[in-house]
Design an enzyme around this catalytic site. Structure first.
Site, PDB file in Angstrom:
ATOM      1  CG  HIS A 263      25.808  44.982 -31.492  1.00 15.23           C
ATOM      2  ND1 HIS A 263      25.667  45.912 -32.494  1.00 15.23           N
ATOM      3  CD2 HIS A 263      24.543  44.609 -31.153  1.00 15.23           C
ATOM      4  CE1 HIS A 263      24.379  46.102 -32.734  1.00 15.23           C
ATOM      5  NE2 HIS A 263      23.670  45.319 -31.932  1.00 15.23           N
TER       6      HIS A 263
ATOM      7  CG  ASP B 230      20.041  42.638 -35.255  1.00 18.12           C
ATOM      8  OD1 ASP B 230      19.759  41.639 -34.569  1.00 18.12           O
ATOM      9  OD2 ASP B 230      20.030  43.804 -34.797  1.00 18.12           O
TER      10      ASP B 230
ATOM     11  CG  HIS C 231      20.261  46.985 -32.946  1.00 17.43           C
ATOM     12  ND1 HIS C 231      19.511  45.898 -32.530  1.00 17.43           N
ATOM     13  CD2 HIS C 231      19.828  48.047 -32.235  1.00 17.43           C
ATOM     14  CE1 HIS C 231      18.658  46.296 -31.588  1.00 17.43           C
ATOM     15  NE2 HIS C 231      18.824  47.587 -31.396  1.00 17.43           N
TER      16      HIS C 231
ATOM     17  CG  ASP D 214      16.611  43.137 -33.557  1.00 19.80           C
ATOM     18  OD1 ASP D 214      16.782  42.811 -34.750  1.00 19.80           O
ATOM     19  OD2 ASP D 214      17.560  43.413 -32.795  1.00 19.80           O
TER      20      ASP D 214
END
Ligand code: Q9C
Ligand code: ZN
Length: 343
Positions: A159, A193, A195, A282
């Site tokens: 991120h 991931d 995200h 995740d």
């Protein structure tokens, strides 16, 4: 077969974020030290397969390629905080003020994305060692010492963009690995991931030598919300070299693998020399942050499918917050990739 290098530095464990604000609630921070400890403990059960190594210095030149000097200054300024003091930015200006001062901790919000990514005296060192893990893992592959390496990067990185840290990430570790390899040939970054890898996308958005591909929870519903849409395809020279695959909320392993197949097709058509995997777990069924329904066995299938590309591969650890299962999930994934070591 050669052992898989696992790169980790003990000082990464000094980073202990306390809490974050999630939908109006103050919750215990999911990015805990136990995540790395669970991975280390699973890896140590297979000493015939994994070799634990530590980086020896901060890769400052590489960090400067993925992070603005202001972001570096903010983290260094935080090193001067008293030992128990944590600063959570909570004002996030959208303008680029001339007055923005990275030495002033109250201005950290200028260089930060969200309220889940705190600063304290150990942040700089932990983030720089995490970056060093990615750099050293990439070095193994660049020097052809191995065809598979694993950076146990924590805090995570995907991120973090050039101008901002956030989403539990400070420096973009996967981008550091890609920058290191890019000198030698084209690189694909595959982000699995839960995200969207917004930072990695942004860092290579105008680059046609690095293809970025991300599969993730739909940004209409999930962090980072503002990016990860399939319409984002790259800019200028980089147009056509970014691929986003937003997925349905409760996706299972079989469905996920179908989408992964499409992602891998894009990668093989790009004909890269190297692969970097931004590997978040995740996507696991019990994850407290993600919403997918993947099981431990699915990580083996994902690993096998990725190994089918038959590219020299650097795996960089991203998210994964079901800490008790994180170690087994990571190991199942890496074991499935191990066939890359065969020559
Ligand atoms: N607690 C990574 O997986 N917070 N970052 C969402 C709900 C941000 C996750 C709010 C999640 C960032 C590397
Ligand atoms: Zn994540």
């Amino acid at each position: 077969m050669k052992k898989i290098p696992v790169v980790f530095h003990m000082d990464q464990l000094c980073h202990k974020p306390l809490f974050e604000w999630a939908f109006g609630e103050k919750i215990a921070h999911p990015e805990t030290t136990s995540r790395a400890e669970r991975i280390l403990s699973e890896i140590s059960r297979k000493p015939e397969i994994f070799e634990l190594v530590s980086p020896r210095s901060f890769p400052l030149a590489l960090i400067r390629q993925v992070a603005d000097s202001s972001v570096i200054k903010v983290l260094k300024a935080a090193s001067r905080l008293p030992p128990k003091k944590t600063f959570y930015p909570y004002v996030f200006p959208k303008n680029r003020s001339e007055e923005a001062n990275p030495e002033l901790i109250e201005h950290a919000g200028f260089f930060c994305l969200d309220s889940g990514t705190p600063l304290n005296a150990t942040t700089w060192s932990a983030a720089a060692w995490s970056a060093a893990c990615a750099a050293k893992a990439a070095q193994y592959v660049a020097e052809r010492k191995t065809r598979l390496s694993y950076g146990l990067c924590r805090p995570p990185g995907h991120h973090a963009s050039f101008h901002q840290f956030g989403g539990y990430c400070y420096f973009n570790n996967a981008a550091i690995a890609a920058k290191k390899l890019q000198i030698l040939g084209k690189v694909a970054v595959l982000d699995i991931d839960f995200h969207h890898g917004n930072g990695t996308q942004e860092l290579f958005y105008e680059d046609n030598q690095v293809l970025t591909v991300s599969l993730h929870g739909d940004p209409k519903m999930f962090f980072p919300y503002y990016s990860g849409f399939s319409s984002e395809k790259g800019r200028n020279k980089g147009k056509g070299y970014n691929v986003n695959i937003p997925l349905q909320k409760n996706i299972n392993g079989t469905q996920y693998l179908n989408h992964l197949k499409k992602a891998l097709k894009e990668i093989s058509e790009f004909k890269p020399k190297y692969l970097v995997v931004a590997a978040g777990f995740d996507t696991f069924e019990g994850d407290p942050v993600g919403s997918f329904c993947l099981k431990t066995d699915d990580y083996e299938s994902i690993g096998k499918m990725i190994a089918g590309l038959d590219l020299p591969t650097v795996v960089v650890q991203e998210g994964g917050y079901a800490a008790e299962k994180l170690g087994v999930n990571v190991v199942r994934f890496l074991l499935a990739l191990r066939r890359l070591q065969r020559v």
